[in-house]
Design an enzyme around this catalytic site. Sequence first.
Site, PDB file in Angstrom:
ATOM      1  N   ASN A   8       0.887  -0.952   0.260  1.00  0.00           N
ATOM      2  CA  ASN A   8       0.261  -0.358  -0.332  1.00  0.00           C
ATOM      3  C   ASN A   8       0.701   1.106   0.209  1.00  0.00           C
ATOM      4  O   ASN A   8       1.616   1.760   1.061  1.00  0.00           O
ATOM      5  CB  ASN A   8      -1.070   0.107   1.735  1.00  0.00           C
ATOM      6  CG  ASN A   8      -2.044   1.282   1.094  1.00  0.00           C
ATOM      7  OD1 ASN A   8      -1.520   1.660   0.407  1.00  0.00           O
ATOM      8  ND2 ASN A   8      -2.567   1.157   2.904  1.00  0.00           N
ATOM      9  N   TRP A   9       1.399   1.681  -0.631  1.00  0.00           N
ATOM     10  CA  TRP A   9       1.304   2.883  -1.214  1.00  0.00           C
ATOM     11  C   TRP A   9       1.252   3.861  -0.620  1.00  0.00           C
ATOM     12  O   TRP A   9       1.800   5.232  -0.459  1.00  0.00           O
ATOM     13  CB  TRP A   9       2.341   3.266  -2.912  1.00  0.00           C
ATOM     14  CG  TRP A   9       3.503   1.988  -3.195  1.00  0.00           C
ATOM     15  CD1 TRP A   9       3.890   0.779  -2.738  1.00  0.00           C
ATOM     16  CD2 TRP A   9       3.702   2.117  -4.475  1.00  0.00           C
ATOM     17  NE1 TRP A   9       4.403   0.408  -3.498  1.00  0.00           N
ATOM     18  CE2 TRP A   9       4.532   1.501  -4.335  1.00  0.00           C
ATOM     19  CE3 TRP A   9       3.493   3.029  -5.753  1.00  0.00           C
ATOM     20  CZ2 TRP A   9       5.266   0.382  -5.810  1.00  0.00           C
ATOM     21  CZ3 TRP A   9       4.221   2.858  -6.968  1.00  0.00           C
ATOM     22  CH2 TRP A   9       5.346   1.900  -6.852  1.00  0.00           C
ATOM     23  N   LYS A  10      -0.025   4.648  -0.489  1.00  0.00           N
ATOM     24  CA  LYS A  10      -0.567   5.607  -0.295  1.00  0.00           C
ATOM     25  C   LYS A  10      -0.641   6.387  -0.461  1.00  0.00           C
ATOM     26  O   LYS A  10      -0.420   5.850  -2.083  1.00  0.00           O
ATOM     27  CB  LYS A  10      -0.421   5.865   1.578  1.00  0.00           C
ATOM     28  CG  LYS A  10      -0.195   4.314   2.322  1.00  0.00           C
ATOM     29  CD  LYS A  10       0.090   4.463   3.906  1.00  0.00           C
ATOM     30  CE  LYS A  10       0.214   3.775   4.508  1.00  0.00           C
ATOM     31  NZ  LYS A  10       0.142   3.754   6.214  1.00  0.00           N
ATOM     32  N   HIS A  88      -9.652   1.878   4.924  1.00  0.00           N
ATOM     33  CA  HIS A  88      -8.180   1.984   5.431  1.00  0.00           C
ATOM     34  C   HIS A  88      -9.051   2.039   6.291  1.00  0.00           C
ATOM     35  O   HIS A  88      -9.565   3.736   6.321  1.00  0.00           O
ATOM     36  CB  HIS A  88      -7.414   2.351   4.355  1.00  0.00           C
ATOM     37  CG  HIS A  88      -5.930   2.072   4.708  1.00  0.00           C
ATOM     38  ND1 HIS A  88      -5.392   3.517   5.805  1.00  0.00           N
ATOM     39  CD2 HIS A  88      -5.448   1.422   4.984  1.00  0.00           C
ATOM     40  CE1 HIS A  88      -4.556   2.755   6.379  1.00  0.00           C
ATOM     41  NE2 HIS A  88      -3.782   1.975   5.867  1.00  0.00           N
ATOM     42  N   GLU A  90      -6.671   4.946   7.596  1.00  0.00           N
ATOM     43  CA  GLU A  90      -6.748   6.791   6.894  1.00  0.00           C
ATOM     44  C   GLU A  90      -8.393   7.227   6.538  1.00  0.00           C
ATOM     45  O   GLU A  90      -8.304   7.997   6.040  1.00  0.00           O
ATOM     46  CB  GLU A  90      -5.374   6.973   6.649  1.00  0.00           C
ATOM     47  CG  GLU A  90      -4.192   6.760   6.960  1.00  0.00           C
ATOM     48  CD  GLU A  90      -3.022   5.657   6.298  1.00  0.00           C
ATOM     49  OE1 GLU A  90      -3.322   5.843   5.514  1.00  0.00           O
ATOM     50  OE2 GLU A  90      -2.175   5.299   7.139  1.00  0.00           O
ATOM     51  N   GLU A 162      -6.368  -4.626  10.633  1.00  0.00           N
ATOM     52  CA  GLU A 162      -4.989  -3.578  10.661  1.00  0.00           C
ATOM     53  C   GLU A 162      -5.135  -2.576  11.851  1.00  0.00           C
ATOM     54  O   GLU A 162      -6.389  -1.465  12.087  1.00  0.00           O
ATOM     55  CB  GLU A 162      -4.908  -2.455   9.784  1.00  0.00           C
ATOM     56  CG  GLU A 162      -4.663  -3.445   8.247  1.00  0.00           C
ATOM     57  CD  GLU A 162      -4.094  -2.105   7.633  1.00  0.00           C
ATOM     58  OE1 GLU A 162      -2.489  -2.062   7.221  1.00  0.00           O
ATOM     59  OE2 GLU A 162      -4.199  -0.877   7.018  1.00  0.00           O
ATOM     60  N   GLY A 168       2.243   2.548  10.634  1.00  0.00           N
ATOM     61  CA  GLY A 168       2.832   3.403  10.837  1.00  0.00           C
ATOM     62  C   GLY A 168       3.519   4.137  12.552  1.00  0.00           C
ATOM     63  O   GLY A 168       4.291   5.748  12.327  1.00  0.00           O
ATOM     64  N   SER A 199       2.675  -1.616  10.586  1.00  0.00           N
ATOM     65  CA  SER A 199       4.348  -1.263  10.918  1.00  0.00           C
ATOM     66  C   SER A 199       5.056  -2.966  10.411  1.00  0.00           C
ATOM     67  O   SER A 199       6.156  -3.217  11.457  1.00  0.00           O
ATOM     68  CB  SER A 199       4.755  -1.336  11.744  1.00  0.00           C
ATOM     69  OG  SER A 199       4.506   0.865  12.609  1.00  0.00           O
ATOM     70  N   GLY A 220       2.809  -1.146   3.894  1.00  0.00           N
ATOM     71  CA  GLY A 220       2.652   0.362   3.904  1.00  0.00           C
ATOM     72  C   GLY A 220       3.794   0.713   4.028  1.00  0.00           C
ATOM     73  O   GLY A 220       4.223   1.126   2.244  1.00  0.00           O
ATOM     74  N   GLY A 221       4.579   1.667   4.795  1.00  0.00           N
ATOM     75  CA  GLY A 221       6.249   2.325   5.078  1.00  0.00           C
ATOM     76  C   GLY A 221       6.675   1.602   4.600  1.00  0.00           C
ATOM     77  O   GLY A 221       7.962   2.050   3.199  1.00  0.00           O
TER      78      GLY A 221
END
Length: 237
Positions: A8-10, A88, A90, A162, A168, A199, A220-221
């Site tokens: 997930n590159w966001k 998600h 976010e 999640e 994150g 994470s 993600g990150g």
Amino acid sequence: MQNLIVANWKMNPVSLEEAKKLFNSIKEKMGDVKSEVVVCPPFIYLAELKGLTLGAQDIFYEEKGAFTGEVSGEMLKSVGIDYVIIGHSERRKYFSETDEVINEKIKKALGTGLKVIFCIGETQEQHDNEEKYKVLENQIKKGLDGIENLKFKIENLAIAYEPVWAIGTGNNCSVDETKESINFIKNLVPNVRVLYGGSVKSKNSGEYIKNAGANGLLVGGASLNAEEFIKIVKSAE
Ligand code: PGA
């Protein structure tokens, strides 16, 4: 069940050039893997990237019309997209997505033949107040309301657990706690693939697959670094 590893590159990276570089680097380093690997870049890059399975990070629940700024499932299908992330945290937090909106999106996506990665998870406060299971059950019941009336294969639905406090933050959920949550979700929705996200790094990723019973990961990150992401993919083999 085949493991599902999702990047997930966001809202990253900030140019098409960088997106292509990252994508091609992941593609070149991948080699033969047993897991299904899906990359979810921002909408604007989707039609420009070829050679790996792609997913969108959101969808709108109407097919077309006066909905400025939105993208439909039909549009995603028409450019060869297979997956979509829905719900998600976010999107719930910054874009006020409710369980009802998420439910409309899930029904639309499954009905269009897209594969759905449905995200659920409790906040820090809910976790501290021991409301986790109540929250997860509520999100699942409302998010998946009415899907039994649709024609779709259960393989087309994955649920990503999640915990919001783990996203994150570097504070990934323990394997034991993740295992309990995954079992809880699997009891509510039999035969569904359950992923863990929050994470995930190459140093913790393998444990979720091997010891927590996860059928995959939502990254993600760490998915913005091709080498690190490939290590995560390989840890699930
Ligand atoms: P993270 O994000 O890996 O950066 O914690 C996971 C996610 O939000 O899907």
